[in-house]
Design a protein around this motif. Structure first.
Motif, PDB file in Angstrom:
ATOM      1  N   LYS A 212      41.422  41.976  51.959  1.00 50.30           N
ATOM      2  CA  LYS A 212      40.544  43.163  51.940  1.00 50.30           C
ATOM      3  C   LYS A 212      41.404  44.419  52.026  1.00 50.30           C
ATOM      4  O   LYS A 212      42.075  44.671  53.029  1.00 50.30           O
ATOM      5  CB  LYS A 212      39.573  43.137  53.114  1.00 50.30           C
ATOM      6  N   GLU A 229      37.912  43.670  47.923  1.00 49.04           N
ATOM      7  CA  GLU A 229      38.529  42.372  48.254  1.00 49.04           C
ATOM      8  C   GLU A 229      39.340  41.977  47.030  1.00 49.04           C
ATOM      9  O   GLU A 229      38.790  41.688  45.952  1.00 49.04           O
ATOM     10  CB  GLU A 229      37.450  41.332  48.559  1.00 49.04           C
ATOM     11  N   GLN A 269      33.608  46.302  47.897  1.00 51.96           N
ATOM     12  CA  GLN A 269      32.822  46.171  49.115  1.00 51.96           C
ATOM     13  C   GLN A 269      31.796  47.311  49.152  1.00 51.96           C
ATOM     14  O   GLN A 269      31.873  48.256  48.356  1.00 51.96           O
ATOM     15  CB  GLN A 269      33.747  46.214  50.334  1.00 51.96           C
TER      16      GLN A 269
END
Ligand SMILES: Cc1cc2nc3c(=O)[nH]c(=O)nc-3n(C[C@H](O)[C@H](O)[C@H](O)COP(=O)(O)OP(=O)(O)OC[C@H]3O[C@@H](n4cnc5c(N)ncnc54)[C@H](O)[C@@H]3O)c2cc1C
Ligand code: HEM
Length: 460
Positions: A212, A229, A269
């Motif tokens: 991440k 990610e 994300q």
């Protein structure tokens, strides 16, 4: 323990020199609190068992109209993130004074609070003052309302193609910068076109946790965030390049497996591609490790703090970080200016430039709230450190021919990098420097030998 007298005098006194600025934009604004009104006293009061809610500890459902009735210093409530607190007992403890805190009384003060100090944990500090929840009034009509923003919807980035971020926040105001990515056999490069000519590599903070990747780019008033990610692993040995002419930022990251072809950069994300006001961003903390501790004076220490392996955080001149810790059940955060290991060029630390460590000079107050804990830390101890914070613009310096610095005690810390930059790094500069450094006694003067040395070696 006797609780403080909660009747509120006029503050500041009519004949006092203390003045409250009308708005946070007017600058920093601390006031002298009365004796017995320190943060440690507030913690003690919270533990005293005294009812600080003013409603006998019942949890109420508070309407906006009810909230508005509590807007006088002798009876004041505030709503923050849907929770209503009785701030009457806290007024005299507020470091910026009563009037400043009263600006949020009787209403939802969330936005105002966040504009000034989003990083202060009011929920923890006012836990014992909790009155109840703010009653949410359902909107009269929901027809035509958009589906929820900021959902966990994710999209992918195609190779070499720029993407339009999903979460454009705020909907009006500045737009998020365009971004791109490309790869070669050895590395992956992310490019962000900030178009900001004052852009510097220090304004880019990178954190990697497993795969991440989060990148925060400070663009003066706003912060642009990328959060992906990654499709494959990288080595956290980043190289950040900034093109001054057009504000283009390149973040070059070595691939863990050379020659491996990436199909996409990865999966976005939920907060990827957001551009938010810097004051309104979520403050994130990193677990850092103390690498070394030096005594600067009898009560002040120089800490070398190591960032996590995946983090690269260079702190710009004049900026600070917050350190948080739970003291007696209350989560406290305090600000600390980032300094240098020394004012001598021979004692600089290459890891500072690489954004892997930073230095803090901290005075320990034996009766303070947070610093006794800091004073007890040793090499290898961990501490939680926030994102960089501040708004100092070093462009102000460029035009100046005279630098007059006035500091008292640890107020010297913001001067450290100014002195070093002007007198050591900028050898050709014509700028003259005067430092007035106020201290209680000679033994309180921080780095006196180093400042004297700087003065003797430099006729500016
Ligand atoms: C932007 C910024 C940068 C900073 N940078 C640095 C830095 O580089 N280095 C550094 O050391 N500090 C710095 N500070 C100060 C730091 O944030 C803390 O305020 C400091 O470390 C004290 O924290 P504490 O919780 O230990 O002490 P506190 O609990 O705040 O107490 C400090 C002292 O004040 C006394 N005191 C508190 N209230 C009262 C009162 N009402 N009456 C009489 N005495 C009182 C306490 O007894 C104690 O002796 C900075 C602050 C800001 C805002
Ligand atoms: C919503 C109205 C409020 C306003 C307008 C306001 C304003 C301010 C200002 C201007 C400062 C000085 C900031 C600085 O020097 O950088 C300050 C400091 C502070 N405020 Fe508030 N405040 C408000 C609410 C609160 C509340 C509800 C709390 C409860 C916990 C709180 C806790 C603090 C603390 C702990 C500090 C010191 C931060 C530090 O160590 O630098 N404030 N406030």
């Amino acid at each position: 323990m006797a609780g403080p007298n909660l009747t509120v005098p006029q503050f500041p006194a009519a004949n006092s020199q203390q003045r409250i600025s009308p708005s946070p934009s007017a600058g920093r604004n601390k006031v002298a609190l009365k004796p017995g009104r320190s943060l440690m006293d507030w913690i003690r009061l919270g533990r005293s068992g005294q009812d600080l809610t003013g409603v006998g500890g019942k949890v109420l459902e508070v309407s906006v109209d009810e909230l508005a009735k509590h807007s006088r210093p002798e009876d004041s409530w505030i709503a923050l993130r849907g929770k209503v607190y009785n701030i009457t007992p806290y007024l005299e403890f507020h470091p910026a004074g009563i009037d400043e805190l009263m600006r949020g009384a009787g209403k939802d003060g969330t936005q105002l609070f966040d504009e000034v100090h989003k990083w202060v944990n009011a929920e923890s500090m006012l836990e014992k003052c909790f009155v109840g929840r703010l009653k949410v009034v359902p909107p009269t009509s929901r027809r035509g309302s958009a589906t929820s923003r900021g959902s966990t919807r994710s999209n992918t980035l195609s190779p070499n193609g720029s993407i339009t971020p999903l979460n454009l926040k705020p909907p009006s105001g500045p737009q998020p910068p365009r971004q791109d990515w490309f790869q070669n056999a050895k590395s992956v490069t992310i490019v962000v076109y900030t178009k900001w000519q004052a852009m510097k590599h220090e304004f880019v903070t990178i954190d990697l946790n497993d795969r991440k990747l989060s990148i925060n780019i400070f663009l003066e008033t706003h912060t642009y965030r990328m959060h992906v990610e990654l499709e494959k692993a990288i080595i956290p040995d980043y190289n950040v390049k900034v093109h001054k002419d057009n504000g283009k930022v390149e973040i070059i990251m070595p691939k863990s497996v050379t020659d491996e072809q990436w199909q996409t950069l990865g999966t976005n994300q939920s907060d990827h591609g957001t551009l938010v006001k810097t004051t309104e961003r979520e403050v994130s903390y990193r677990h850092c490790t103390i690498q070394s501790i030096q005594e600067v004076s009898y009560d002040t220490k120089l800490l070398c703090v190591q960032l996590p392996e995946g983090t690269r955080m260079c702190v710009p001149l004049g900026y600070h970080v917050h350190i948080k810790h739970n003291i007696s059940g209350m989560e406290l955060a305090r600000s600390y200016t980032v300094v240098l290991p020394s004012l001598r060029s021979s004692e600089q630390d290459i890891l500072v430039e690489q954004g892997r460590v930073f230095y803090l000079m901290i005075k320990i107050y034996p009766d303070g709230a947070l610093t006794p804990w800091i004073g007890g830390l040793s090499v290898g101890s961990t501490l939680e450190v926030s994102d960089i914070d501040g708004n100092f613009q070093s462009t102000q310096l460029e035009k100046s021919t005279q630098l007059i610095l006035m500091a008292a005690g640890t107020g010297f810390t913001p001067m450290v990098r100014l002195l070093y930059q002007t007198l050591v790094e900028e050898q050709d500069s014509k700028r003259h420097v005067k430092l007035m450094f106020f201290n209680k006694t000679k033994k309180d003067i921080l780095w006196k030998d180093q400042v004297d040395e700087l003065q003797s070696k430099n006729d500016r």
